[in-house]
Design an enzyme around this catalytic site. Sequence first.
Site, short mmCIF file in Angstrom:
data_model
loop_
_atom_site.label_atom_id
_atom_site.label_comp_id
_atom_site.label_asym_id
_atom_site.label_seq_id
_atom_site.Cartn_x
_atom_site.Cartn_y
_atom_site.Cartn_z
N HIS A 206 0.79 -1.14 -0.14
CA HIS A 206 -0.02 -0.09 0.13
C HIS A 206 1.02 1.13 0.06
O HIS A 206 0.21 2.39 0.01
CB HIS A 206 -1.08 0.13 1.08
C1 UD1 Z 1 -2.07 5.00 5.99
C2 UD1 Z 1 -0.90 5.50 6.50
C3 UD1 Z 1 0.21 4.70 6.42
C4 UD1 Z 1 -0.15 3.32 6.99
C5 UD1 Z 1 -1.41 2.92 6.25
C6 UD1 Z 1 -1.91 1.58 6.76
C7 UD1 Z 1 -0.17 8.19 6.78
C8 UD1 Z 1 0.20 9.15 5.98
N1 UD1 Z 1 -0.32 7.02 6.07
O1 UD1 Z 1 -1.89 5.10 4.39
O2 UD1 Z 1 1.45 5.40 7.28
O3 UD1 Z 1 0.90 2.38 6.74
O4 UD1 Z 1 -2.44 3.93 6.45
O5 UD1 Z 1 -2.79 0.81 6.21
O6 UD1 Z 1 -0.92 8.31 7.66
N2 UD1 Z 1 -9.21 4.57 1.53
C9 UD1 Z 1 -10.30 3.82 1.61
N3 UD1 Z 1 -10.98 3.23 2.69
C10 UD1 Z 1 -10.41 3.39 3.87
C11 UD1 Z 1 -9.17 4.11 4.07
C12 UD1 Z 1 -8.41 4.59 2.61
O7 UD1 Z 1 -10.93 3.58 0.29
O8 UD1 Z 1 -11.10 3.17 4.96
C13 UD1 Z 1 -8.47 4.94 0.30
C14 UD1 Z 1 -8.73 6.38 -0.15
O9 UD1 Z 1 -8.81 6.34 -1.38
C15 UD1 Z 1 -7.40 6.97 0.37
C16 UD1 Z 1 -6.46 6.02 0.18
O10 UD1 Z 1 -7.14 4.71 0.52
O11 UD1 Z 1 -7.10 8.34 -0.36
C17 UD1 Z 1 -5.36 6.15 1.10
O12 UD1 Z 1 -5.91 6.19 2.21
P1 UD1 Z 1 -4.57 6.96 3.70
O13 UD1 Z 1 -5.55 6.98 4.82
O14 UD1 Z 1 -4.76 8.39 2.92
O15 UD1 Z 1 -3.42 6.34 3.61
P2 UD1 Z 1 -3.08 4.83 3.45
O16 UD1 Z 1 -2.37 4.44 2.29
O17 UD1 Z 1 -4.32 3.94 4.04
N1 UDP Z 2 -3.61 -7.02 8.32
C1 UDP Z 2 -4.86 -7.23 8.43
N2 UDP Z 2 -5.46 -7.83 7.39
C2 UDP Z 2 -4.70 -7.47 6.21
C3 UDP Z 2 -3.70 -6.96 5.99
C4 UDP Z 2 -3.09 -6.46 7.26
O1 UDP Z 2 -5.21 -7.61 9.79
O2 UDP Z 2 -5.77 -7.63 5.22
C5 UDP Z 2 -2.79 -6.20 9.58
C6 UDP Z 2 -1.27 -6.86 9.82
O3 UDP Z 2 -1.47 -8.05 10.38
C7 UDP Z 2 -0.74 -5.79 10.19
C8 UDP Z 2 -1.35 -4.41 9.77
O4 UDP Z 2 -2.61 -4.79 9.51
O5 UDP Z 2 -0.86 -6.06 11.68
C9 UDP Z 2 -0.52 -3.86 8.65
O6 UDP Z 2 -1.21 -2.57 8.46
P1 UDP Z 2 -0.65 -2.20 7.07
O7 UDP Z 2 0.08 -2.86 6.34
O8 UDP Z 2 -1.99 -1.34 6.57
O9 UDP Z 2 0.15 -0.84 7.68
P2 UDP Z 2 1.59 -0.55 8.24
O10 UDP Z 2 1.94 -1.51 9.32
O11 UDP Z 2 2.39 -0.65 6.85
O12 UDP Z 2 1.67 0.82 8.80
#
Ligand code: UD1
Ligand code: UDP
Length: 439
Positions: A206
């Site tokens: 992601h």
């Molecule tokens: C965010 C965090 C990242 C973390 C990740 C965990 C920041 C800067 N980024 O990234 O550090 O590793 O979460 O997963 O805080 N979206 C949906 N539904 C949701 C949430 C997001 O559709 O419930 C889509 C939207 O199009 C959104 C995109 O995902 O624009 C990105 O979501 P965002 O929360 O901005 O960043 P993440 O990539 O999830």
């Molecule tokens: N995870 C989950 N289901 C999924 C993918 C990830 O429960 O389908 C959990 C995973 O075990 C880990 C956390 O989500 O604990 C990681 O989240 P993510 O990769 O979104 O964020 P990051 O750790 O990179 O910030």
Amino acid sequence: MKICVILGTRPEIIKMAPVIDEINRRSHELLLIHTGQHYDKEMSDNFFLDLELPKPNYNIHVGSGSHGKQTALMMDGIEDVLISEKPDIVLVQGDTNAVLAGALVAQKLHIPVGHVEAGLRSFDVSMPEEINRMGADCCSHLYFVPTEESAINLALEGYLPKDIFITGNSVVDTCFRNLKIAENSSTIIDDLNLDNLNNIITFTMHRAENVDDKQRLQSIIGALMELKDFNIIFPIHPRTKKTLENFGLYKKFESLPHIHITKPIGYLDFLVLISKSIIILTDSGGLQEEAITLNVPALTLRYNTERPETVTAGGNILVGSDKDYILETANKILNNEEFYNNMKNAKNPYGDGNSAVQILDIIEQSYNNGDLSISSPDNIMTRFNVKMHNIDEDITVSDFEKKYNTTVRLVYKDDKMVFPVEDLNIKDSTVLYNDYSIK
Ligand code: UD1
Ligand code: UDP
């Protein structure tokens, strides 16, 4: 004590779950704020259910948006809540926008902040998370760092060792507490209906640098398309689904028989899935930690990591987005038993699953000693006076500090930087310290 926990995304919910449990177990008053950054059921509510967490007291519903707007909305919402609720401490976790927003707002209101998973550094300021980590650390009062490496990062940036506590990573608590429960309740492996259970790759991705860059995305996806000896399970992050579709890459990828794309999976099912995998292929931070905790080799789709301990321990290889390297390394894990076993048996650097208890012990001690407050220092001149000495006395850090009225900032022992924990013997070391006799 009234303890405020701020979270907003999937990994924060997972990693704060044991801390929330421990706050409740000790009957402190919990104030739970959800920023609403993750809002899909599969990215948020399902984790509250799986981990049996209480409903947040407040949800700020910031939703998706640019970094500036999202962080500003969070700050606005969090400030209102903190002003009216007046907690004794605010806890934030990790490196998302919630961490920066929460820490900044609380610190300016003179509410002490405890940063859980502090001190991680990728040294890559093009990552939004690196800015969030550094910003949050600037605004924190207590630092709960997972490893000695992260403690040293903070000591090198000038943070005082007395505020830094090596507690392991709370993800290990979550993993260990839930694995048995998950194994007894999850049907994910049966549900996937795979032809072979010994070749599972769990794949997640992601990060902006991978999913927003068409060339990198194509290279990674290209490798996966060729890994036909594996069953690749891909619980897809909503961000990644959108970009794969926008770049026209989704349909062909999804159609391949060895690629199994699912919605994001709940924590209990996911734990079982990763524990049964031969490889975790990911750009996730949390998954690099869970992989080494569950003895599963990790291939990280990045060129740097703020979790270098996993690489030095031998459980994680940074394969970047390089198609050939991804293919070569994945096939080596499948076909070379010694290589696989070495990765699998890497020692987990993130503790024994006791982080939340340690974190609460430290907060309670700080509160009982009257240290949970923000005030101006009595004497800043000592901070300018840093000395370095070779020590030949048989003495621990704590005895040295008492005897010479100093604070030890860092120790060099056997040509290595060592974090100055109280009972470290510093004989034959070089010590960096502040001399408080100078006024
Ligand atoms: C965010 C965090 C990242 C973390 C990740 C965990 C920041 C800067 N980024 O990234 O550090 O590793 O979460 O997963 O805080 N979206 C949906 N539904 C949701 C949430 C997001 O559709 O419930 C889509 C939207 O199009 C959104 C995109 O995902 O624009 C990105 O979501 P965002 O929360 O901005 O960043 P993440 O990539 O999830
Ligand atoms: N995870 C989950 N289901 C999924 C993918 C990830 O429960 O389908 C959990 C995973 O075990 C880990 C956390 O989500 O604990 C990681 O989240 P993510 O990769 O979104 O964020 P990051 O750790 O990179 O910030």
